[in-house]
Design an enzyme around this catalytic site. Structure first.
Site, mmCIF file in Angstrom:
data_model
loop_
_atom_site.group_PDB
_atom_site.id
_atom_site.type_symbol
_atom_site.label_atom_id
_atom_site.label_comp_id
_atom_site.label_asym_id
_atom_site.label_seq_id
_atom_site.Cartn_x
_atom_site.Cartn_y
_atom_site.Cartn_z
ATOM 1 N N ASN A 54 -5.654 -4.039 -11.646
ATOM 2 C CA ASN A 54 -6.829 -4.573 -11.489
ATOM 3 C C ASN A 54 -7.642 -4.403 -12.931
ATOM 4 O OD1 ASN A 54 -6.581 -1.423 -10.860
ATOM 5 N ND2 ASN A 54 -8.607 -1.577 -11.604
ATOM 6 N N TYR A 76 -5.432 15.124 -8.825
ATOM 7 C CA TYR A 76 -6.405 14.968 -7.594
ATOM 8 C C TYR A 76 -6.019 15.423 -6.520
ATOM 9 C CZ TYR A 76 -4.336 10.554 -6.894
ATOM 10 O OH TYR A 76 -3.277 9.597 -6.230
ATOM 11 N N GLU A 77 -4.881 15.589 -6.461
ATOM 12 C CA GLU A 77 -4.527 15.985 -5.124
ATOM 13 C C GLU A 77 -4.893 17.492 -4.823
ATOM 14 O OE1 GLU A 77 -0.405 14.436 -3.764
ATOM 15 O OE2 GLU A 77 -0.541 14.049 -5.670
ATOM 16 N N SER A 108 2.355 4.569 -8.398
ATOM 17 C CA SER A 108 1.480 3.855 -7.222
ATOM 18 C C SER A 108 2.022 2.483 -6.922
ATOM 19 C CB SER A 108 0.054 4.044 -7.332
ATOM 20 O OG SER A 108 -0.347 5.179 -6.907
ATOM 21 N N HIS A 120 -0.143 14.264 -8.249
ATOM 22 C CA HIS A 120 -1.535 13.934 -9.029
ATOM 23 C C HIS A 120 -2.357 15.270 -8.861
ATOM 24 C CE1 HIS A 120 -0.105 9.975 -7.622
ATOM 25 N NE2 HIS A 120 -0.506 9.638 -8.824
ATOM 26 N N ALA A 177 0.263 2.844 -12.149
ATOM 27 C CA ALA A 177 -0.816 1.820 -11.843
ATOM 28 C C ALA A 177 -1.927 2.104 -12.634
ATOM 29 C CB ALA A 177 -1.102 1.807 -10.443
ATOM 30 N N HIS A 230 3.405 6.646 -2.067
ATOM 31 C CA HIS A 230 4.276 7.553 -2.578
ATOM 32 C C HIS A 230 5.159 8.154 -1.617
ATOM 33 C CE1 HIS A 230 2.241 7.710 -6.463
ATOM 34 N NE2 HIS A 230 1.173 7.182 -5.970
ATOM 35 N N MET A 243 -4.726 7.604 -13.336
ATOM 36 C CA MET A 243 -5.147 9.077 -12.872
ATOM 37 C C MET A 243 -3.746 9.774 -13.016
ATOM 38 S SD MET A 243 -7.516 8.229 -9.432
ATOM 39 C CE MET A 243 -8.762 7.131 -9.805
ATOM 40 N N SER A 244 -2.963 9.738 -13.718
ATOM 41 C CA SER A 244 -1.489 10.168 -13.901
ATOM 42 C C SER A 244 -0.938 10.266 -15.205
ATOM 43 C CB SER A 244 -0.483 9.529 -12.773
ATOM 44 O OG SER A 244 -0.301 8.168 -13.272
ATOM 45 N N HIS A 285 -7.986 1.222 -3.526
ATOM 46 C CA HIS A 285 -6.492 1.521 -3.524
ATOM 47 C C HIS A 285 -5.882 0.506 -2.912
ATOM 48 C CE1 HIS A 285 -3.250 3.988 -3.715
ATOM 49 N NE2 HIS A 285 -2.850 4.094 -2.466
#
Ligand code: HPA
Length: 286
Positions: A241, A91-92, A36, A89, A119, A67, A217-218, A253
């Site tokens: 972050n 989550y998609e 990301s 991902h 990220a 992306h 998340m990846s 995001h």
């Protein structure tokens, strides 16, 4: 006997053949996945050819802002590299097994190593936004795994070991290169979460107790598929972050993309040097 990969679309060998043909027959030595906000790294490839995921049979198309969604082959510091600009991902809502095709494409291309970037939020106050963390190990809390389903014996064994999943020799090489460039490369354990929500402060406290240094998340599904196929893996988190509850800055995001933009400068220098390190060692055919 090689079982069909039930429900898994696409043929890695066919995708590799398509990419190699577009690249004029070049054979990449290094695979790179850009995370990301880090897709700009693809711009430093020279003599690059690119194929949008939409044109690759069996590839889902990435749905996340930041992306781009294309596969590239190009030259970086004297090394031919294959690069995914945009990743998939869980989550998609994609089936975890869809991660198999892009990662096995790297294996079918014949890369000697795979460098994954992402990220991530940091659980360590001293590793703030804009810094880089070399992943030494992971904790998979995604509740899923891309190898669930029939095993394709042509690609790997049913039960894959994940010791040294993040290759020790590649890690040493990256640490040495970073030191030479004056980049402080933190080291830590990446905890993979399904998302798409960010964590609660209580979850972050729990993950810290479990041994996590960064959350994201990846990456972990890709590492699993790569190790199953016998690919050597290295992975770097661009810290975007401090994790939820650790600072006044809200985790969202937009902050992820801002933090990635800061980290991208050092990451670009390090990836360049890493690619160059392959040019100075003999290839597998040498
Ligand atoms: N949590 C999960 N994923 C992330 C974060 C985070 O704080 N930052 C970037 N990706």
């Amino acid at each position: 006997m090689s079982l069909p990969s039930a429900g898994v679309p696409g043929d890695p060998a066919a995708v590799a053949a398509l990419l190699r043909e577009r690249a004029g027959g070049r054979t990449p030595r290094l695979g790179i996945v850009l995370g990301s906000g880090l897709g700009g790294l693809a711009d430093i490839l020279q003599e690059a050819v690119s194929v949008p995921y939409a044109e690759i049979p069996g590839f889902p198309t990435s749905t996340v802002a930041g992306h781009a969604g294309r596969f590239l082959v190009g030259e970086l510091e004297g090394t031919t590299v294959a690069c995914m600009q945009g990743r998939f991902h869980l989550y998609e809502g994609l089936a975890p097994a869809v991660i198999q095709l892009p990662i096995r494409t790297f294996a079918a291309l014949g890369v000697e190593a795979l460098l994954l970037t992402n990220a991530a939020g940091s659980l360590r106050a001293e590793a703030g936004p804009g810094s880089l963390m070399l992943i030494t190990d992971h904790i998979n809390l995604m509740g899923s795994n891309p190898l669930v389903g029939p095993n394709d014996d042509a690609w790997g064994e049913r039960f894959t070991g994940l010791e040294n999943a993040y290759d020790q020799a590649l890690r040493s090489r990256l640490l040495g290169l970073a030191a030479g460039l004056g980049i402080h490369l933190h080291e830590g354990v990446y905890c993979a979460l399904l998302g798409p929500v960010f964590e609660t402060p209580a979850e972050i406290r729990a993950y810290r107790i479990l041994g996590a240094d960064a959350v994201g998340m990846s990456t972990v599904p890709e590492v699993i598929v790569a190790r199953h196929a016998g690919l050597r893996v290295a992975a770097i988190s661009a810290i975007t972050n401090l994790a939820v509850g650790m600072s006044e800055v809200p985790v969202d995001h937009a902050q992820t993309l801002r933090g990635a933009a800061i980290a991208a400068a050092d990451l670009t220098r390090l990836v360049r040097a890493f690619a160059g390190s392959f040019a100075s060692e003999p290839g597998p055919g040498a």
